[in-house]
Design a protein around this motif. Structure first.
Motif, PDB file in Angstrom:
ATOM      1  N   ALA A  50       9.114   2.682  -2.201  1.00 26.25           N
ATOM      2  CA  ALA A  50       9.222   1.224  -2.152  1.00 26.25           C
ATOM      3  C   ALA A  50       8.295   0.651  -1.083  1.00 26.25           C
ATOM      4  N   LEU A  51       8.252   1.304   0.079  1.00 27.93           N
ATOM      5  CA  LEU A  51       7.369   0.858   1.154  1.00 27.93           C
ATOM      6  C   LEU A  51       5.913   0.961   0.723  1.00 27.93           C
ATOM      7  N   SER A  52       5.561   2.062   0.086  1.00 26.80           N
ATOM      8  CA  SER A  52       4.192   2.265  -0.378  1.00 26.80           C
ATOM      9  C   SER A  52       3.810   1.232  -1.435  1.00 26.80           C
ATOM     10  N   LEU A  53       4.742   0.900  -2.309  1.00 20.39           N
ATOM     11  CA  LEU A  53       4.490  -0.113  -3.331  1.00 20.39           C
ATOM     12  C   LEU A  53       4.244  -1.481  -2.694  1.00 20.39           C
ATOM     13  N   ARG A  54       5.071  -1.829  -1.732  1.00 26.14           N
ATOM     14  CA  ARG A  54       4.905  -3.124  -1.056  1.00 26.14           C
ATOM     15  C   ARG A  54       3.559  -3.198  -0.346  1.00 26.14           C
ATOM     16  N   GLN A  55       3.161  -2.110   0.281  1.00 22.09           N
ATOM     17  CA  GLN A  55       1.880  -2.083   0.987  1.00 22.09           C
ATOM     18  C   GLN A  55       0.720  -2.250   0.014  1.00 22.09           C
ATOM     19  N   ALA A  56       0.820  -1.611  -1.146  1.00 17.86           N
ATOM     20  CA  ALA A  56      -0.232  -1.733  -2.156  1.00 17.86           C
ATOM     21  C   ALA A  56      -0.312  -3.158  -2.683  1.00 17.86           C
ATOM     22  N   LEU A  57       0.839  -3.789  -2.896  1.00 11.64           N
ATOM     23  CA  LEU A  57       0.863  -5.146  -3.424  1.00 11.64           C
ATOM     24  C   LEU A  57       0.423  -6.181  -2.391  1.00 11.64           C
ATOM     25  N   ALA A  58       0.539  -5.838  -1.112  1.00 10.76           N
ATOM     26  CA  ALA A  58       0.108  -6.757  -0.058  1.00 10.76           C
ATOM     27  C   ALA A  58      -1.407  -6.899  -0.033  1.00 10.76           C
ATOM     28  N   ALA A  59      -2.101  -5.836  -0.465  1.00  9.80           N
ATOM     29  CA  ALA A  59      -3.567  -5.869  -0.489  1.00  9.80           C
ATOM     30  C   ALA A  59      -4.057  -5.051  -1.684  1.00  9.80           C
ATOM     31  N   PRO A  60      -3.792  -5.525  -2.901  1.00 10.16           N
ATOM     32  CA  PRO A  60      -4.152  -4.745  -4.090  1.00 10.16           C
ATOM     33  C   PRO A  60      -5.665  -4.636  -4.267  1.00 10.16           C
ATOM     34  N   LYS A  61      -6.105  -3.484  -4.745  1.00 13.16           N
ATOM     35  CA  LYS A  61      -7.523  -3.272  -5.031  1.00 13.16           C
ATOM     36  C   LYS A  61      -7.786  -3.712  -6.467  1.00 13.16           C
ATOM     37  N   GLU A  62      -8.695  -4.620  -6.646  1.00 13.00           N
ATOM     38  CA  GLU A  62      -8.918  -5.247  -7.943  1.00 13.00           C
ATOM     39  C   GLU A  62      -9.180  -4.218  -9.045  1.00 13.00           C
ATOM     40  N   GLY A  63      -8.387  -4.314 -10.108  1.00 12.23           N
ATOM     41  CA  GLY A  63      -8.571  -3.468 -11.275  1.00 12.23           C
ATOM     42  C   GLY A  63      -8.021  -2.065 -11.166  1.00 12.23           C
ATOM     43  N   ALA A  64      -7.578  -1.657  -9.989  1.00 17.82           N
ATOM     44  CA  ALA A  64      -7.121  -0.281  -9.797  1.00 17.82           C
ATOM     45  C   ALA A  64      -5.724  -0.080 -10.378  1.00 17.82           C
TER      46      ALA A  64
END
Length: 256
Positions: free
Chosen positions: A92-106
């Motif tokens: 859940a923490l990793s998901l939130r971190q990814a969504l805070a700064a998503p890499k376009e198209g990844a």
């Protein structure tokens, strides 16, 4: 503007699994559940737990049903999970971190830890068992496979997240076997429709190969008793797939 997350899932008769599953993703912006005809109160329970519930009983395979469910979502990103899966706090923490700064198209891949007869497997090809589950909603769709559906990644960059997705693959051996047989039948029917055939030599070669691959090449022996049993189960599943295809191609089994 923050990135909105839609958790999306398909379900049928999963009332016993839903509370823990939905609790593990309760922090998401929305939860979308598409039911395919439950008779155990799944729909009512899911609604009471805050999910947006839709129903479609025209089953055309896992790929089609997942895409139907995704089409109801409104978030920027989709997290596709199953009712027998749970998001761990680390994930859940990793998901939130990814969504805070998503890499376009990844697309983001997640390690699944699969449960088999009292043990979360660490080898046997069942861990880390990475699956592509977090992705931009508007960029990706599921294929139409009857079984073993997959997201059409279109050459996208795949980023690995930390933390595990717990998968209660085999809590009940009888139920697990029934599901495996259904998967094997769907696999054979799908290939039969495409004109694929097999031989007796191929049946036994693939069956033996599945046993050796699970037990030795994928380290199943390190999973103890469950590793040995899973090697046999995988061999049995492979035998069922190819034997059903053999029977269909010769008119010995019911065609679809």
């Amino acid at each position: 503007m923050s990135t909105r997350l839609s958790v999306v899932m398909i379900a049928k008769n999963a009332a016993d699994l839903l509370p823990d599953c939905l609790a593990s993703v309760s922090w998401a912006d929305e939860i979308v559940l598409l039911d395919s005809g439950s008779s155990d109160g799944t729909v009512e329970l899911a609604r009471s737990l805050g999910a947006q519930v839709y129903i479609n009983t025209d089953w055309q395979g896992y790929g089609v049903q997942r895409q139907r469910a995704q089409d109801y979502a409104t978030g920027d990103y989709v997290l596709m999970i199953d009712t027998d899966e749970r998001v761990t706090p680390e994930l859940a923490l990793s998901l939130r971190q990814a969504l805070a700064a998503p890499k376009e198209g990844a697309i983001y891949s997640i390690a699944r830890r699969n449960y088999f007869l009292g043990r979360f497997m660490r080898h046997s090809g069942w861990y880390p068992d990475r699956v592509m589950r977090l992705y931009p909603r508007l960029g990706y769709r599921y294929n139409n496979n009857l079984v073993h559906e997959s997201l059409d990644a279109k050459g996208a960059q795949i980023i690995e997240l930390t933390g595990d997705l717990l998968h209660l693959t085999c809590r009940d051996f009888s139920g697990f076997q029934q599901k495996q047989l259904a998967y094997a039948t769907a696999w054979a029917q799908e290939r039969h429709q495409k004109g694929k055939k097999t031989s007796l030599m191929s049946i036994f070669g693939h069956t033996l190969g599945a046993f050796v691959k699970t037990l030795l090449l994928r380290g199943g022996v390190l999973d103890g008793k469950q590793g040995w049993l899973l090697a046999v189960v995988n061999a049995q599943y492979t035998f069922n797939k190819y034997t059903e295809l053999w029977a269909l191609s010769r008119g010995y089994s019911e065609r679809v």
